[in-house]
Design a protein around this motif. Structure first.
Motif, PDB file in Angstrom:
ATOM      1  N   LEU A  32       0.683  -1.261  -0.001  1.00 23.77           N
ATOM      2  CA  LEU A  32      -0.061  -0.027  -0.048  1.00 23.77           C
ATOM      3  C   LEU A  32       0.832   1.319  -0.067  1.00 23.77           C
ATOM      4  CD1 LEU A  32      -2.592  -0.846   2.493  1.00 23.77           C
ATOM      5  CD2 LEU A  32      -2.863  -1.263   0.150  1.00 23.77           C
ATOM      6  N   GLU A  33       0.341   2.422  -0.605  1.00 24.10           N
ATOM      7  CA  GLU A  33       1.064   3.527  -0.596  1.00 24.10           C
ATOM      8  C   GLU A  33       1.526   3.973   0.856  1.00 24.10           C
ATOM      9  OE1 GLU A  33       0.398   7.969  -2.506  1.00 24.10           O
ATOM     10  OE2 GLU A  33      -1.141   6.499  -2.577  1.00 24.10           O
ATOM     11  N   VAL A  34       0.533   3.752   1.875  1.00 26.65           N
ATOM     12  CA  VAL A  34       0.773   4.327   2.988  1.00 26.65           C
ATOM     13  C   VAL A  34       1.948   3.558   3.937  1.00 26.65           C
ATOM     14  CG1 VAL A  34      -0.749   2.616   4.365  1.00 26.65           C
ATOM     15  CG2 VAL A  34      -0.256   5.329   5.366  1.00 26.65           C
ATOM     16  N   ASP A  35       2.381   2.493   3.434  1.00 23.10           N
ATOM     17  CA  ASP A  35       3.503   1.636   3.855  1.00 23.10           C
ATOM     18  C   ASP A  35       4.573   2.587   4.033  1.00 23.10           C
ATOM     19  OD1 ASP A  35       1.541  -0.425   4.094  1.00 23.10           O
ATOM     20  OD2 ASP A  35       2.353  -1.716   2.615  1.00 23.10           O
ATOM     21  N   LYS A  36       5.080   3.487   3.074  1.00 22.45           N
ATOM     22  CA  LYS A  36       6.444   4.091   3.127  1.00 22.45           C
ATOM     23  C   LYS A  36       6.445   4.866   4.490  1.00 22.45           C
ATOM     24  CE  LYS A  36       4.717   7.707  -0.084  1.00 22.45           C
ATOM     25  NZ  LYS A  36       4.643   8.112  -1.356  1.00 22.45           N
ATOM     26  N   TYR A  37       5.197   5.322   4.902  1.00 24.68           N
ATOM     27  CA  TYR A  37       5.556   6.092   6.194  1.00 24.68           C
ATOM     28  C   TYR A  37       5.727   5.292   7.380  1.00 24.68           C
ATOM     29  CZ  TYR A  37       3.534   9.494   2.944  1.00 24.68           C
ATOM     30  OH  TYR A  37       3.499  10.274   1.941  1.00 24.68           O
ATOM     31  N   PHE A  38       5.243   4.073   7.340  1.00 21.42           N
ATOM     32  CA  PHE A  38       5.378   3.015   8.359  1.00 21.42           C
ATOM     33  C   PHE A  38       6.834   2.675   8.555  1.00 21.42           C
ATOM     34  CE2 PHE A  38       0.987   2.927   8.134  1.00 21.42           C
ATOM     35  CZ  PHE A  38       0.497   2.528   9.531  1.00 21.42           C
ATOM     36  N   ARG A  39       7.605   2.625   7.312  1.00 22.09           N
ATOM     37  CA  ARG A  39       8.844   2.331   6.986  1.00 22.09           C
ATOM     38  C   ARG A  39       9.778   3.433   7.600  1.00 22.09           C
ATOM     39  NH1 ARG A  39       7.084   0.206   2.010  1.00 22.09           N
ATOM     40  NH2 ARG A  39       6.874  -2.074   1.980  1.00 22.09           N
ATOM     41  N   ALA A  40       9.272   4.569   7.212  1.00 18.92           N
ATOM     42  CA  ALA A  40      10.095   5.870   7.782  1.00 18.92           C
ATOM     43  C   ALA A  40      10.276   5.730   9.227  1.00 18.92           C
ATOM     44  CB  ALA A  40       9.836   7.148   7.199  1.00 18.92           C
ATOM     45  N   LEU A  41       9.101   5.386   9.870  1.00 22.14           N
ATOM     46  CA  LEU A  41       8.893   5.340  11.375  1.00 22.14           C
ATOM     47  C   LEU A  41       9.983   4.404  11.803  1.00 22.14           C
ATOM     48  CD1 LEU A  41       7.391   6.053  13.816  1.00 22.14           C
ATOM     49  CD2 LEU A  41       5.934   4.417  13.700  1.00 22.14           C
ATOM     50  N   VAL A  42      10.043   3.141  11.118  1.00 20.22           N
ATOM     51  CA  VAL A  42      10.944   2.196  11.835  1.00 20.22           C
ATOM     52  C   VAL A  42      12.258   2.586  11.603  1.00 20.22           C
ATOM     53  CG1 VAL A  42      11.671  -0.397  11.169  1.00 20.22           C
ATOM     54  CG2 VAL A  42       9.349   0.100  11.496  1.00 20.22           C
ATOM     55  N   LYS A  43      12.550   3.052  10.339  1.00 19.87           N
ATOM     56  CA  LYS A  43      14.104   3.353  10.194  1.00 19.87           C
ATOM     57  C   LYS A  43      14.615   4.637  11.041  1.00 19.87           C
ATOM     58  CE  LYS A  43      14.037   1.811   5.330  1.00 19.87           C
ATOM     59  NZ  LYS A  43      15.068   0.882   5.278  1.00 19.87           N
ATOM     60  N   LEU A  44      13.811   5.540  11.195  1.00 18.11           N
ATOM     61  CA  LEU A  44      13.924   6.483  12.266  1.00 18.11           C
ATOM     62  C   LEU A  44      13.858   6.220  13.909  1.00 18.11           C
ATOM     63  CD1 LEU A  44      12.052   9.475  10.454  1.00 18.11           C
ATOM     64  CD2 LEU A  44      14.351   9.164  10.643  1.00 18.11           C
ATOM     65  N   GLU A  45      13.695   4.918  14.054  1.00 16.43           N
ATOM     66  CA  GLU A  45      13.461   4.367  15.495  1.00 16.43           C
ATOM     67  C   GLU A  45      12.401   5.124  16.010  1.00 16.43           C
ATOM     68  OE1 GLU A  45      17.348   3.945  17.060  1.00 16.43           O
ATOM     69  OE2 GLU A  45      17.985   2.581  15.648  1.00 16.43           O
ATOM     70  N   GLY A  46      11.311   5.524  15.568  1.00 18.24           N
ATOM     71  CA  GLY A  46      10.500   6.392  16.172  1.00 18.24           C
ATOM     72  C   GLY A  46       9.487   5.413  16.742  1.00 18.24           C
ATOM     73  N   SER A  47       8.536   5.884  17.759  1.00 23.04           N
ATOM     74  CA  SER A  47       7.531   5.129  18.342  1.00 23.04           C
ATOM     75  C   SER A  47       6.033   5.001  17.885  1.00 23.04           C
ATOM     76  CB  SER A  47       7.500   5.508  19.950  1.00 23.04           C
ATOM     77  OG  SER A  47       7.091   6.860  20.262  1.00 23.04           O
ATOM     78  N   ASP A  48       5.802   6.082  17.193  1.00 23.80           N
ATOM     79  CA  ASP A  48       4.511   6.815  16.561  1.00 23.80           C
ATOM     80  C   ASP A  48       4.602   7.349  15.497  1.00 23.80           C
ATOM     81  OD1 ASP A  48       2.604   6.114  19.316  1.00 23.80           O
ATOM     82  OD2 ASP A  48       4.526   6.900  19.884  1.00 23.80           O
TER      83      ASP A  48
END
Length: 395
Positions: A32-48
């Motif tokens: 899905l297109e939105v998945d790229k924002y979830f990946r960014a969260l993981v790569k930045l080691e963010g929580s939310d």
């Protein structure tokens, strides 16, 4: 306002297929297109991850919200991004309730990351808040939890509650406690969650995880089934209503160890929060049940850490149900519970002052952070000067 009907009608034109039910079990879904924002969260080691119309996607890193490097998301794009994430069931809930909760999985460099998603509506527009769930369940040392928490995992029956606001790490602490049981005992762990967050790998325990709305209609029915499913240890999720708490306390009375969460600011005020769920004429019987079956109440807050490699650490208040605490709860002397915690170190208790001092001493947080959340600044100052704040109070 975007409706489920509109999302359903436009989803094929906008982004492709809806995530099928099988995704929940395989951990896979169509890209899905939105998945790229979830990946960014993981790569930045963010929580939310936060998504709001009129703002760029925002990620919380080390406790602070930061925008991703793109322009604001408009209302049409938000519908295109978010609606394909929902299945038929969650679209119906969203349309009827104005919001829904579900778990979501995204592949990041070959690793499936899970997220706890709340899809919401605000001012007639869609929005999203997603919490990243760690793939590995940390142990107590990895979470910087006090060692006494291990002792709370060894009861055969009773109730242990985790108190705190949303985002205070309650779910992670309980997952760590359940996983500790999983490593030590041959027992049956049964969880009722909305949604499932941590997925456990069975070691010594048999573990069944049931998701509200998918595996079982609601907590009420799930708890009714639970007593026939031979659990030794149960996770009931949030104690949000009278029926959930009564069923959980009954389970703790009949030979089960029950874990749950509650929204409360401290261990002592949790008693009042529970009583508020019930009419006043039931309070006496409830106090008796709580004093007889509760093993401990923990209250927790997450704080920004100063230690390299550690983003946030919990400050934890622990109230074990010693004879003194049981007596105070039974007699309605809740205002004396903070003193009982303060002088109850031998029974494994600690208040937030003791916890904050310990975090400072271990160079996990700085003094300004501790003073900003300290319930009693003067007590913390005395503790840092070496004055024993655990001296007996008036009980």
């Amino acid at each position: 306002m975007a409706t489920a009907e509109q999302g359903q009608r436009g989803v094929g034109e906008l982004t492709g297929e809806i995530v099928p039910d099988i995704a929940r079990f395989t951990g896979k879904h169509s890209e899905l297109e939105v998945d790229k924002y979830f990946r960014a969260l993981v790569k930045l080691e963010g929580s939310d991850l936060h998504m709001k119309v009129g703002r760029p996607p925002m990620v919380r890193v080390r406790g602070e919200l930061r925008p991703l490097n793109r322009g604001p998301v408009d209302a049409e794009e938000m519908v295109r991004l978010l609606f394909p994430m929902m299945e038929e069931r969650t679209r119906k809930i969203y349309d009827e309730d104005g919001g829904c909760d579900f778990a979501y999985t995204v592949d990041v460099d070959g690793v499936n990351w899970r997220f706890r998603v709340n899809m919401l509506q605000q001012m007639g527009k869609m929005g999203l808040v997603a919490r990243r769930v760690n793939n590995l369940i940390p142990d107590f040392a990895g979470l910087h939890l006090p060692p006494v928490i291990e002792k709370l995992c060894h009861f055969d029956q009773g109730m242990v509650l985790l108190a705190g606001v949303t985002g205070s790490g309650k779910s992670t602490t309980i997952a760590s406690m359940l996983n500790h049981v999983n490593k030590l005992y041959r027992k049956h762990i049964l969880t009722l969650e909305d949604p499932i967050e941590f997925v456990f790998s069975e070691e010594k325990c048999l573990i069944n995880q049931r998701e509200i709305g998918i595996d079982v209609k609601d907590f009420k029915i799930g708890m009714k089934h639970a007593v026939r499913e031979d659990p030794d240890v149960m996770l009931v999720g949030e104690m949000r209503d009278e029926e959930t708490f009564m069923t959980a306390i009954h389970a703790s009375e009949t030979g089960h160890l029950v874990f749950g969460t509650v929204h409360a600011s401290s261990a002592a005020t949790t008693i009042g929060r529970i009583l508020d769920l019930f009419p006043e004429e039931m309070h006496g019987a409830l106090r008796s049940a709580i004093s007889s079956n509760m093993k401990a109440i923990l209250a927790q807050k997450l704080l920004k850490s100063i230690k390299p490699g550690v983003q946030r650490v919990p400050t934890v208040e622990i109230m074990t149900f010693s004879p003194t605490v049981r007596k105070l709860v039974l007699e309605g002397d809740d205002h004396k519970l903070p003193d009982a915690i303060r002088i109850g170190a031998e029974e494994g208790m600690q208040d937030f002052t003791m916890s904050l001092k310990d975090l400072i001493d271990h160079e996990l947080i700085d003094r300004p952070t501790a003073f900003a959340v300290a319930p009693n600044i003067d007590a913390l100052k005395m503790a840092l000067k070496g004055i024993d704040v655990r001296a007996p109070g008036i009980l």
